[in-house]
Design a protein around this motif. Structure first.
Motif, mmCIF file in Angstrom:
data_model
loop_
_atom_site.group_PDB
_atom_site.id
_atom_site.type_symbol
_atom_site.label_atom_id
_atom_site.label_comp_id
_atom_site.label_asym_id
_atom_site.label_seq_id
_atom_site.Cartn_x
_atom_site.Cartn_y
_atom_site.Cartn_z
ATOM 1 N N VAL A 1 0.861 -1.185 0.000
ATOM 2 C CA VAL A 1 0.000 0.000 0.000
ATOM 3 C C VAL A 1 0.900 1.239 0.000
ATOM 4 C CG1 VAL A 1 -1.875 -1.168 1.237
ATOM 5 C CG2 VAL A 1 -0.134 0.088 2.531
ATOM 6 N N PRO A 2 0.417 2.392 -0.466
ATOM 7 C CA PRO A 2 1.229 3.617 -0.460
ATOM 8 C C PRO A 2 1.570 4.061 0.960
ATOM 9 C CG PRO A 2 -0.599 3.819 -1.994
ATOM 10 C CD PRO A 2 -0.858 2.582 -1.186
ATOM 11 N N SER A 3 2.831 4.367 1.191
ATOM 12 C CA SER A 3 3.278 4.785 2.524
ATOM 13 C C SER A 3 2.930 6.238 2.829
ATOM 14 C CB SER A 3 4.797 4.599 2.650
ATOM 15 O OG SER A 3 5.155 3.249 2.524
ATOM 16 N N ASN A 4 2.870 7.080 1.785
ATOM 17 C CA ASN A 4 2.615 8.515 1.979
ATOM 18 C C ASN A 4 1.301 8.913 1.330
ATOM 19 O OD1 ASN A 4 5.242 8.914 3.167
ATOM 20 N ND2 ASN A 4 6.086 8.770 1.097
ATOM 21 N N PRO A 5 0.625 9.906 1.880
ATOM 22 C CA PRO A 5 -0.610 10.368 1.252
ATOM 23 C C PRO A 5 -0.323 11.096 -0.056
ATOM 24 C CG PRO A 5 -0.033 11.790 3.087
ATOM 25 C CD PRO A 5 0.926 10.635 3.130
ATOM 26 N N PRO A 6 -1.204 10.992 -1.037
ATOM 27 C CA PRO A 6 -0.998 11.728 -2.300
ATOM 28 C C PRO A 6 -1.206 13.216 -2.082
ATOM 29 C CG PRO A 6 -3.141 10.669 -2.290
ATOM 30 C CD PRO A 6 -2.449 10.201 -1.049
ATOM 31 N N TYR A 7 -0.377 14.013 -2.756
ATOM 32 C CA TYR A 7 -0.448 15.463 -2.607
ATOM 33 C C TYR A 7 -1.072 16.131 -3.821
ATOM 34 C CZ TYR A 7 1.156 19.865 -0.523
ATOM 35 O OH TYR A 7 1.204 21.090 0.066
ATOM 36 N N THR A 8 -0.982 15.469 -4.964
ATOM 37 C CA THR A 8 -1.546 16.006 -6.199
ATOM 38 C C THR A 8 -2.540 15.007 -6.778
ATOM 39 O OG1 THR A 8 0.127 15.016 -7.646
ATOM 40 C CG2 THR A 8 0.652 17.163 -6.659
ATOM 41 N N SER A 9 -3.357 15.476 -7.705
ATOM 42 C CA SER A 9 -4.333 14.583 -8.332
ATOM 43 C C SER A 9 -3.635 13.489 -9.128
ATOM 44 C CB SER A 9 -5.273 15.388 -9.233
ATOM 45 O OG SER A 9 -4.548 16.095 -10.234
ATOM 46 N N ALA A 10 -2.493 13.809 -9.756
ATOM 47 C CA ALA A 10 -1.748 12.799 -10.506
ATOM 48 C C ALA A 10 -1.223 11.717 -9.570
ATOM 49 C CB ALA A 10 -0.596 13.457 -11.261
ATOM 50 N N GLN A 11 -0.729 12.116 -8.410
ATOM 51 C CA GLN A 11 -0.279 11.133 -7.427
ATOM 52 C C GLN A 11 -1.450 10.284 -6.941
ATOM 53 O OE1 GLN A 11 1.549 13.611 -4.484
ATOM 54 N NE2 GLN A 11 3.496 13.762 -5.582
ATOM 55 N N PHE A 12 -2.587 10.920 -6.733
ATOM 56 C CA PHE A 12 -3.774 10.181 -6.276
ATOM 57 C C PHE A 12 -4.141 9.078 -7.270
ATOM 58 C CE2 PHE A 12 -8.508 9.989 -6.551
ATOM 59 C CZ PHE A 12 -8.705 9.237 -5.403
ATOM 60 N N GLU A 13 -4.124 9.409 -8.544
ATOM 61 C CA GLU A 13 -4.454 8.406 -9.566
ATOM 62 C C GLU A 13 -3.438 7.268 -9.568
ATOM 63 O OE1 GLU A 13 -4.835 10.385 -13.285
ATOM 64 O OE2 GLU A 13 -6.512 11.645 -12.646
ATOM 65 N N GLN A 14 -2.154 7.612 -9.424
ATOM 66 C CA GLN A 14 -1.113 6.582 -9.423
ATOM 67 C C GLN A 14 -1.176 5.732 -8.156
ATOM 68 O OE1 GLN A 14 2.894 8.069 -9.356
ATOM 69 N NE2 GLN A 14 3.812 6.073 -9.750
ATOM 70 N N TRP A 15 -1.318 6.389 -6.999
ATOM 71 C CA TRP A 15 -1.378 5.681 -5.716
ATOM 72 C C TRP A 15 -2.564 4.694 -5.707
ATOM 73 C CZ3 TRP A 15 2.392 8.668 -6.162
ATOM 74 C CH2 TRP A 15 3.182 9.195 -5.150
ATOM 75 N N SER A 16 -3.692 5.143 -6.256
ATOM 76 C CA SER A 16 -4.923 4.344 -6.202
ATOM 77 C C SER A 16 -4.833 3.070 -7.021
ATOM 78 C CB SER A 16 -6.119 5.186 -6.674
ATOM 79 O OG SER A 16 -6.338 6.282 -5.814
ATOM 80 N N GLN A 17 -3.901 3.034 -7.959
ATOM 81 C CA GLN A 17 -3.712 1.810 -8.715
ATOM 82 C C GLN A 17 -3.102 0.709 -7.851
ATOM 83 O OE1 GLN A 17 -4.812 1.407 -11.945
ATOM 84 N NE2 GLN A 17 -5.661 3.452 -11.613
ATOM 85 N N VAL A 18 -2.413 1.113 -6.801
ATOM 86 C CA VAL A 18 -1.788 0.153 -5.890
ATOM 87 C C VAL A 18 -2.786 -0.307 -4.838
ATOM 88 C CG1 VAL A 18 0.081 -0.173 -4.215
ATOM 89 C CG2 VAL A 18 0.456 1.211 -6.274
ATOM 90 N N TRP A 19 -3.457 0.673 -4.207
ATOM 91 C CA TRP A 19 -4.486 0.398 -3.203
ATOM 92 C C TRP A 19 -5.280 1.689 -3.043
ATOM 93 C CZ3 TRP A 19 -5.713 -4.141 -0.644
ATOM 94 C CH2 TRP A 19 -6.680 -4.035 0.354
ATOM 95 N N PRO A 20 -6.588 1.618 -2.839
ATOM 96 C CA PRO A 20 -7.387 2.844 -2.691
ATOM 97 C C PRO A 20 -6.902 3.726 -1.537
ATOM 98 C CG PRO A 20 -8.798 0.949 -3.040
ATOM 99 C CD PRO A 20 -7.417 0.403 -2.836
ATOM 100 N N VAL A 21 -6.829 5.016 -1.797
ATOM 101 C CA VAL A 21 -6.412 5.984 -0.779
ATOM 102 C C VAL A 21 -7.358 7.173 -0.801
ATOM 103 C CG1 VAL A 21 -3.957 5.360 -0.823
ATOM 104 C CG2 VAL A 21 -4.827 7.080 -2.424
ATOM 105 N N THR A 22 -7.367 7.923 0.279
ATOM 106 C CA THR A 22 -8.162 9.150 0.344
ATOM 107 C C THR A 22 -7.319 10.299 -0.200
ATOM 108 O OG1 THR A 22 -7.422 9.595 2.607
ATOM 109 C CG2 THR A 22 -9.464 8.349 2.339
ATOM 110 N N TYR A 23 -7.985 11.351 -0.670
ATOM 111 C CA TYR A 23 -7.272 12.496 -1.228
ATOM 112 C C TYR A 23 -8.035 13.778 -0.933
ATOM 113 C CZ TYR A 23 -5.264 15.732 -4.653
ATOM 114 O OH TYR A 23 -4.689 16.814 -5.249
ATOM 115 N N ARG A 24 -7.342 14.709 -0.308
ATOM 116 C CA ARG A 24 -7.892 16.039 -0.045
ATOM 117 C C ARG A 24 -6.942 17.062 -0.655
ATOM 118 N NH1 ARG A 24 -8.387 13.033 4.560
ATOM 119 N NH2 ARG A 24 -10.502 12.667 5.339
#
Length: 313
Positions: free
Chosen positions: A108-131
């Motif tokens: 799973v991603p160790s760090n929270p996504p900071y940008t929308s592009a990171q959110f899309e990439q992180w979510s491919q590994v495991w679903p994450v929240t994004y604000r």
């Protein structure tokens, strides 16, 4: 592509925050395949019997099992592998109703996504929240603000010709106040003339603001009973009531700094402590506090500010 703003002769470009440039980092967690009706019970078990999730609160605990033919199953995160190895994990769940569950190890991603592009990439590994952070909003300058930025940059550049070349740090600095569109202080590097190694332009400019504050506070009237107590509002609140003051509660709170060359690490830390609002500079430095250490957005520091690099159009 970086967002750029035309300010007269200068093109102003925001320097990304460190989090915007972070790469995907993952860590291993134990997950279990469960039926939907088991969700609340197994989460209660995990909360009582397994190490709590630490630093990965952005990771969603439950997601759908997408195996072929499995339309109702779920996958639930139980705990991080760095706190329990497999034998320890098995010892915890044995003799419980979960002993026969299928347990897997996934990343799973160790760090929270900071940008929308990171959110899309992180979510491919495991679903994450994004604000989306508010400070990622594209900067927009009014026409008056553009003129103010150009004026302050021009003032710094004009000082450049009269200041000694310092090679790797700001040699001319201007501080301005956006609300009044005026220059508050300006200074050059005086290490050579003074023989003092700390007389960098930024430090000299902060000292000028400090001297002004000392003079202002010294000139404020005392009470009529001659007790020596000031009738003025405490300094950390007085800026809320006095519109023509140049600084706020901290020494340079909210002020803009315009430098010919990117400030060094020492000067950048001084700007952090002074609580500036924004930093603009023309020449980047490989050893500067922004380019090398991203001190304008470092998580370990108690103040962040926006930094811009400026190019002659």
């Amino acid at each position: 592509m970086a967002h750029q703003i035309e300010c007269g002769k200068y093109t102003v470009e925001r320097i990304p925050y460190a989090e915007e440039q972070q790469e995907l980092v993952t860590e291993d967690v134990f997950i279990a395949r469960i039926a939907p009706l088991q969700t609340s019970r197994i989460l209660q078990f995990a909360g009582k019997s397994l190490p709590k999730l630490d630093g990965i609160e952005h990771v969603k605990r439950v997601k759908r099992d997408t195996r072929a033919g499995n339309t109702n199953g779920l996958l639930v995160v139980l705990c991080q592998c760095k706190y329990l190895d497999r034998s320890q994990f098995d010892a915890v769940v044995q003799d419980t109703e979960w002993a026969d569950l299928e347990i897997l190890v996934v990343k799973v991603p160790s760090n929270p996504p900071y940008t929308s592009a990171q959110f899309e990439q992180w979510s491919q590994v495991w679903p994450v929240t994004y604000r989306p952070p508010l400070k990622l909003k594209k900067p927009e300058f009014s026409s008056d603000e553009k003129g103010y930025v150009e004026m302050c940059l021009q003032a710094a550049m004009q000082m450049k010709s009269n200041a000694a070349d310092t090679e790797n740090r700001a040699r001319a600095v201007v501080m301005g106040k956006l609300q009044t569109r005026k220059i508050v202080a300006q200074a050059a590097d005086t290490t050579s003339e003074s023989g003092h190694p700390l007389r960098h332009a930024v430090m000299n400019c902060i000292a000028l603001v400090a001297d002004r504050e000392v003079a202002r506070l010294t000139a404020e009237p005392t009470d009529d009973n001659n007790t020596g107590e000031s009738n003025s509002v405490p300094v950390k609140r007085s800026h809320e009531l006095c519109e023509d003051r140049d600084v706020g509660g901290y020494l340079c709170e909210g002020l803009d700094v315009f430098a010919v060359r990117e400030p060094c690490v020492m000067c950048t830390m001084a700007l952090v402590h002074s609580r500036i609002g924004r930093l603009f500079f023309v020449e980047q430095s490989h050893s500067g506090g922004i380019s090398r250490y991203a001190m304008h957005s470092h998580k370990a520091l108690n103040h962040n500010f926006t930094a811009f690099v400026c190019h002659l159009s």
